[in-house]
Design a protein around this motif. Structure first.
Motif, PDB file in Angstrom:
ATOM      1  N   GLN A   1       0.831  -1.192   0.000  1.00 26.15           N
ATOM      2  CA  GLN A   1       0.000   0.000   0.000  1.00 26.15           C
ATOM      3  C   GLN A   1       0.868   1.245   0.000  1.00 26.15           C
ATOM      4  O   GLN A   1       1.807   1.352   0.770  1.00 26.15           O
TER       5      GLN A   1
ATOM      6  N   GLY B   1      -2.518   5.755  -0.148  1.00 25.28           N
ATOM      7  CA  GLY B   1      -3.927   5.552  -0.417  1.00 25.28           C
ATOM      8  C   GLY B   1      -4.218   4.623  -1.584  1.00 25.28           C
ATOM      9  O   GLY B   1      -5.343   4.545  -2.034  1.00 25.28           O
ATOM     10  N   TYR B   2      -3.217   3.972  -2.086  1.00 22.59           N
ATOM     11  CA  TYR B   2      -3.383   3.023  -3.184  1.00 22.59           C
ATOM     12  C   TYR B   2      -2.815   1.669  -2.777  1.00 22.59           C
ATOM     13  O   TYR B   2      -1.844   1.595  -2.030  1.00 22.59           O
TER      14      TYR B   2
ATOM     15  N   GLN C   1      -4.755   0.260  -7.170  1.00 19.36           N
ATOM     16  CA  GLN C   1      -6.168   0.525  -6.920  1.00 19.36           C
ATOM     17  C   GLN C   1      -6.282   1.521  -5.776  1.00 19.36           C
ATOM     18  O   GLN C   1      -5.620   1.370  -4.742  1.00 19.36           O
ATOM     19  N   CYS C   2      -7.124   2.529  -5.936  1.00 21.76           N
ATOM     20  CA  CYS C   2      -7.401   3.475  -4.867  1.00 21.76           C
ATOM     21  C   CYS C   2      -8.094   2.720  -3.734  1.00 21.76           C
ATOM     22  O   CYS C   2      -8.971   1.884  -3.972  1.00 21.76           O
TER      23      CYS C   2
ATOM     24  N   CYS D   1     -10.074   3.932  -1.502  1.00 22.99           N
ATOM     25  CA  CYS D   1     -11.391   4.454  -1.114  1.00 22.99           C
ATOM     26  C   CYS D   1     -12.432   4.405  -2.228  1.00 22.99           C
ATOM     27  O   CYS D   1     -13.586   4.742  -2.002  1.00 22.99           O
ATOM     28  N   CYS D   2     -12.047   3.986  -3.429  1.00 25.37           N
ATOM     29  CA  CYS D   2     -13.015   3.930  -4.526  1.00 25.37           C
ATOM     30  C   CYS D   2     -12.599   2.836  -5.516  1.00 25.37           C
ATOM     31  O   CYS D   2     -11.731   2.033  -5.226  1.00 25.37           O
TER      32      CYS D   2
ATOM     33  N   LYS E   1     -11.269   3.389  -8.527  1.00 29.08           N
ATOM     34  CA  LYS E   1     -10.313   3.922  -9.509  1.00 29.08           C
ATOM     35  C   LYS E   1      -9.082   3.023  -9.572  1.00 29.08           C
ATOM     36  O   LYS E   1      -8.527   2.628  -8.554  1.00 29.08           O
TER      37      LYS E   1
ATOM     38  N   GLU F   1      -5.274   2.929 -11.345  1.00 22.20           N
ATOM     39  CA  GLU F   1      -4.247   3.725 -12.011  1.00 22.20           C
ATOM     40  C   GLU F   1      -3.247   2.776 -12.655  1.00 22.20           C
ATOM     41  O   GLU F   1      -2.721   1.883 -11.989  1.00 22.20           O
TER      42      GLU F   1
END
Length: 121
Positions: free
Chosen positions: A8, A11-12, A25-26, A28-29, A31, A33
């Motif tokens: 981690q 935040g990803y 991967q984010c 919290c959502c 998304k 990247e």
């Protein structure tokens, strides 16, 4: 204060990482990247799967591929200054890129399976 695991960062969660690419991967959502060589893309989870399906439809044995990313010619009301963009990949790069995205999708699938089936103790 919480500790972050090795996978981690800021935040990803890193799904896949190589010397010149990663998929994160984010936390919290939904998304995702993607960075591959000098290409940087961000997707929602479902859009990543659709994009990978498009890549898998590429005809075999071509010398190179141009993958259309955005075609704003279909949306004349939007003014972004770029009417068309894409990425240019050799056959080896296309295979590497598809493998990167496939591995990330498989890891996301496993995480979703375990998250929904394993109870906290």
């Amino acid at each position: 204060m919480s500790m972050k695991t090795q996978n981690q960062t800021h935040g990803y969660q890193v799904l896949v990482q190589t010397a010149d690419s990663y998929v994160m991967q984010c936390l919290c959502c939904t998304k995702i990247e993607v960075k591959y060589k000098n290409i940087m893309l961000a997707f929602e989870w479902a859009d990543l799967v659709t994009f990978l399906q498009r890549l898998n439809l590429a005809p075999p044995n071509e010398l190179c591929y141009l993958v259309e990313i955005v075609n704003m010619q279909c949306y004349p009301a939007l003014k972004v200054g770029v009417s068309l963009s894409g990425i240019f990949l050799t056959i080896n790069e296309l295979d590497e890129f598809k493998n990167l995205l496939t591995t990330a999708c498989e890891r996301m699938d496993l995480e979703l399976i375990f998250r929904n089936t394993i109870m906290d103790n």
